[in-house]
Motif scaffolding. Structure first.
Motif, PDB file in Angstrom:
ATOM      1  N   LEU A 245       0.828  -1.207   0.000  1.00 47.84           N
ATOM      2  CA  LEU A 245       0.000   0.000   0.000  1.00 47.84           C
ATOM      3  C   LEU A 245       0.865   1.260   0.000  1.00 47.84           C
ATOM      4  O   LEU A 245       0.552   2.243  -0.687  1.00 47.84           O
ATOM      5  CB  LEU A 245      -0.923   0.005   1.224  1.00 47.84           C
ATOM      6  CG  LEU A 245      -2.095  -0.976   1.199  1.00 47.84           C
ATOM      7  CD1 LEU A 245      -2.819  -0.969   2.544  1.00 47.84           C
ATOM      8  CD2 LEU A 245      -3.074  -0.620   0.079  1.00 47.84           C
ATOM      9  N   GLN A 246       1.980   1.231   0.742  1.00 45.26           N
ATOM     10  CA  GLN A 246       2.825   2.420   0.786  1.00 45.26           C
ATOM     11  C   GLN A 246       3.613   2.610  -0.494  1.00 45.26           C
ATOM     12  O   GLN A 246       3.978   3.728  -0.849  1.00 45.26           O
ATOM     13  CB  GLN A 246       3.750   2.365   2.000  1.00 45.26           C
ATOM     14  CG  GLN A 246       2.995   2.541   3.292  1.00 45.26           C
ATOM     15  CD  GLN A 246       3.841   3.149   4.395  1.00 45.26           C
ATOM     16  OE1 GLN A 246       4.996   3.530   4.203  1.00 45.26           O
ATOM     17  NE2 GLN A 246       3.255   3.249   5.564  1.00 45.26           N
ATOM     18  N   GLN A 247       3.867   1.550  -1.205  1.00 44.87           N
ATOM     19  CA  GLN A 247       4.483   1.695  -2.515  1.00 44.87           C
ATOM     20  C   GLN A 247       3.595   2.542  -3.420  1.00 44.87           C
ATOM     21  O   GLN A 247       4.077   3.383  -4.177  1.00 44.87           O
ATOM     22  CB  GLN A 247       4.717   0.327  -3.153  1.00 44.87           C
ATOM     23  CG  GLN A 247       5.976  -0.381  -2.689  1.00 44.87           C
ATOM     24  CD  GLN A 247       6.236  -1.634  -3.494  1.00 44.87           C
ATOM     25  OE1 GLN A 247       5.315  -2.341  -3.887  1.00 44.87           O
ATOM     26  NE2 GLN A 247       7.488  -1.916  -3.745  1.00 44.87           N
ATOM     27  N   LYS A 248       2.306   2.319  -3.334  1.00 48.06           N
ATOM     28  CA  LYS A 248       1.361   3.084  -4.148  1.00 48.06           C
ATOM     29  C   LYS A 248       1.251   4.522  -3.657  1.00 48.06           C
ATOM     30  O   LYS A 248       1.105   5.453  -4.449  1.00 48.06           O
ATOM     31  CB  LYS A 248      -0.022   2.423  -4.115  1.00 48.06           C
ATOM     32  CG  LYS A 248      -0.061   1.035  -4.730  1.00 48.06           C
ATOM     33  CD  LYS A 248      -1.449   0.412  -4.598  1.00 48.06           C
ATOM     34  CE  LYS A 248      -1.472  -0.993  -5.182  1.00 48.06           C
ATOM     35  NZ  LYS A 248      -2.814  -1.622  -5.014  1.00 48.06           N
ATOM     36  N   LEU A 249       1.333   4.705  -2.313  1.00 49.25           N
ATOM     37  CA  LEU A 249       1.171   6.033  -1.739  1.00 49.25           C
ATOM     38  C   LEU A 249       2.391   6.911  -1.978  1.00 49.25           C
ATOM     39  O   LEU A 249       2.264   8.059  -2.401  1.00 49.25           O
ATOM     40  CB  LEU A 249       0.912   5.909  -0.230  1.00 49.25           C
ATOM     41  CG  LEU A 249       0.730   7.213   0.555  1.00 49.25           C
ATOM     42  CD1 LEU A 249      -0.481   7.979   0.038  1.00 49.25           C
ATOM     43  CD2 LEU A 249       0.586   6.926   2.042  1.00 49.25           C
ATOM     44  N   TYR A 250       3.585   6.387  -1.691  1.00 47.12           N
ATOM     45  CA  TYR A 250       4.800   7.185  -1.799  1.00 47.12           C
ATOM     46  C   TYR A 250       5.567   6.963  -3.095  1.00 47.12           C
ATOM     47  O   TYR A 250       6.408   7.764  -3.473  1.00 47.12           O
ATOM     48  CB  TYR A 250       5.742   6.882  -0.613  1.00 47.12           C
ATOM     49  CG  TYR A 250       5.172   7.280   0.710  1.00 47.12           C
ATOM     50  CD1 TYR A 250       4.972   8.622   1.027  1.00 47.12           C
ATOM     51  CD2 TYR A 250       4.831   6.333   1.666  1.00 47.12           C
ATOM     52  CE1 TYR A 250       4.450   8.998   2.255  1.00 47.12           C
ATOM     53  CE2 TYR A 250       4.302   6.699   2.894  1.00 47.12           C
ATOM     54  CZ  TYR A 250       4.124   8.036   3.172  1.00 47.12           C
ATOM     55  OH  TYR A 250       3.603   8.404   4.383  1.00 47.12           O
ATOM     56  N   GLY A 251       5.304   5.832  -3.736  1.00 44.51           N
ATOM     57  CA  GLY A 251       6.009   5.524  -4.968  1.00 44.51           C
ATOM     58  C   GLY A 251       7.197   4.625  -4.716  1.00 44.51           C
ATOM     59  O   GLY A 251       7.856   4.691  -3.683  1.00 44.51           O
ATOM     60  N   GLN A 252       7.495   3.770  -5.654  1.00 44.16           N
ATOM     61  CA  GLN A 252       8.587   2.815  -5.522  1.00 44.16           C
ATOM     62  C   GLN A 252       9.932   3.522  -5.344  1.00 44.16           C
ATOM     63  O   GLN A 252      10.777   3.105  -4.545  1.00 44.16           O
ATOM     64  CB  GLN A 252       8.643   1.914  -6.760  1.00 44.16           C
ATOM     65  CG  GLN A 252       9.771   0.887  -6.756  1.00 44.16           C
ATOM     66  CD  GLN A 252       9.601  -0.158  -5.664  1.00 44.16           C
ATOM     67  OE1 GLN A 252       8.478  -0.449  -5.275  1.00 44.16           O
ATOM     68  NE2 GLN A 252      10.708  -0.695  -5.167  1.00 44.16           N
ATOM     69  N   GLU A 253      10.141   4.632  -6.055  1.00 44.84           N
ATOM     70  CA  GLU A 253      11.425   5.325  -5.987  1.00 44.84           C
ATOM     71  C   GLU A 253      11.708   5.842  -4.588  1.00 44.84           C
ATOM     72  O   GLU A 253      12.816   5.740  -4.074  1.00 44.84           O
ATOM     73  CB  GLU A 253      11.430   6.497  -6.976  1.00 44.84           C
ATOM     74  CG  GLU A 253      12.753   7.247  -7.018  1.00 44.84           C
ATOM     75  CD  GLU A 253      12.744   8.357  -8.057  1.00 44.84           C
ATOM     76  OE1 GLU A 253      13.655   9.201  -8.011  1.00 44.84           O
ATOM     77  OE2 GLU A 253      11.830   8.377  -8.900  1.00 44.84           O
ATOM     78  N   GLU A 254      10.651   6.390  -3.933  1.00 39.53           N
ATOM     79  CA  GLU A 254      10.814   6.926  -2.583  1.00 39.53           C
ATOM     80  C   GLU A 254      11.194   5.828  -1.603  1.00 39.53           C
ATOM     81  O   GLU A 254      12.098   5.985  -0.782  1.00 39.53           O
ATOM     82  CB  GLU A 254       9.495   7.585  -2.140  1.00 39.53           C
ATOM     83  CG  GLU A 254       9.518   8.136  -0.743  1.00 39.53           C
ATOM     84  CD  GLU A 254      10.174   9.489  -0.652  1.00 39.53           C
ATOM     85  OE1 GLU A 254      10.329   9.977   0.472  1.00 39.53           O
ATOM     86  OE2 GLU A 254      10.543  10.034  -1.694  1.00 39.53           O
TER      87      GLU A 254
END
Length: 266
Positions: A245-254
């Motif tokens: 879920l956090q990958q979607k929220l913050y983005g993979q790069e972050e």
């Protein structure tokens, strides 16, 4: 009673329970914390994380079970002992309308060098003219008005300067943006990490929990998963789902950037 001021951070938790409303609290929680360990608590709002830290630091008394601090039941310590042992920053912390120096001292005897060194490690130093400045809630010619993020940094300076054996950080950087939070948390780990000091932190951002040697995942008042980041990802359970879920929220790069920067210092 027994003193806690010079103790190391070894804690044993045995079947502790505390219900504060219907179905909310923690239930039959057990685990051991070794001196020098950095461990994180993770879970949704209301999962029991803050209730557990309040029990651990002696603010709450459990209905069942026991907590041993260096082999002695926590109820055997005085409030003054526990205040010297646990350095705690909660989400609802507040600064006092007194000088920067006294806010950092928190009633303890600290040298000017210890206080100034703690302040110098944080960005808030740029706003502080001297340690005699008073914290103010309103703008004034001689008062120091801090934002939420700056106030959190001053609280971290208190933790750094007082050298507590056991540090509890209950989302102390929640008011900061992700990049600033990452920088401060890495600094906190580098500065506070010690074989004699135990660090417990709660965070909803997974690039912060990756700093931990061990992560306890809470759900509905119980520990449902335990392990480090890699171990929990392999289980593909609660932690894995939150990570996705956090990958979607913050983005993979972050998140990938955070993984690189958050390697524990040697």
């Amino acid at each position: 009673t027994v003193g806690a001021g010079t103790a190391v951070g070894m804690i044993d938790v045995f079947h502790i329970s505390k219900e504060y409303s219907a179905g909310r609290g923690i239930f039959d929680v057990s685990f051991q914390v070794e001196p020098g360990e950095v461990f994180g608590l993770l879970g949704a709002n209301g999962a029991g994380k803050t209730t557990f830290t309040n029990l651990l630091s002696g603010l709450f008394v459990g209905k069942e079970g026991e907590i041993l601090l260096n082999g002695t039941e926590i109820s055997q310590y005085t409030k003054a002992d526990l205040t010297k042992f646990f350095g705690v920053i909660h989400q609802d912390f507040h600064l006092f309308q007194m000088s920067v120096r006294d806010n950092i001292r928190a009633g303890e005897e600290l040298s000017e060098e210890e206080i100034q060194n703690a302040v110098n490690q944080l960005e808030v130093r740029k706003k502080i003219r001297n340690l005699d400045q008073s914290i103010s809630r309103e703008f004034a010619d001689d008062g120091l008005v801090l934002s939420g993020g700056e106030s959190q940094q001053l609280m971290l300076a208190r933790i750094i300067a007082n050298r507590y054996p056991f540090v509890i950080l209950d989302e102390p950087t929640s008011a900061l943006d992700p990049l600033t939070e990452r920088k401060i948390n890495r600094y906190v780990m580098q500065t506070l990490a010690s074989p004699e000091r135990t660090i417990l932190f709660i965070s909803h951002r997974l690039f912060t929990t990756q700093l931990a040697d061990r992560i306890l995942v809470f759900d509905k008042g119980t520990i449902v998963e335990e392990g480090n980041h890699c171990e929990l990802m392999e289980k593909k359970g609660h932690y894995y789902e939150m990570y996705q879920l956090q990958q979607k929220l913050y983005g993979q790069e972050e998140i990938e950037s955070a993984k690189t920067e958050n390697d524990r210092p040697e």
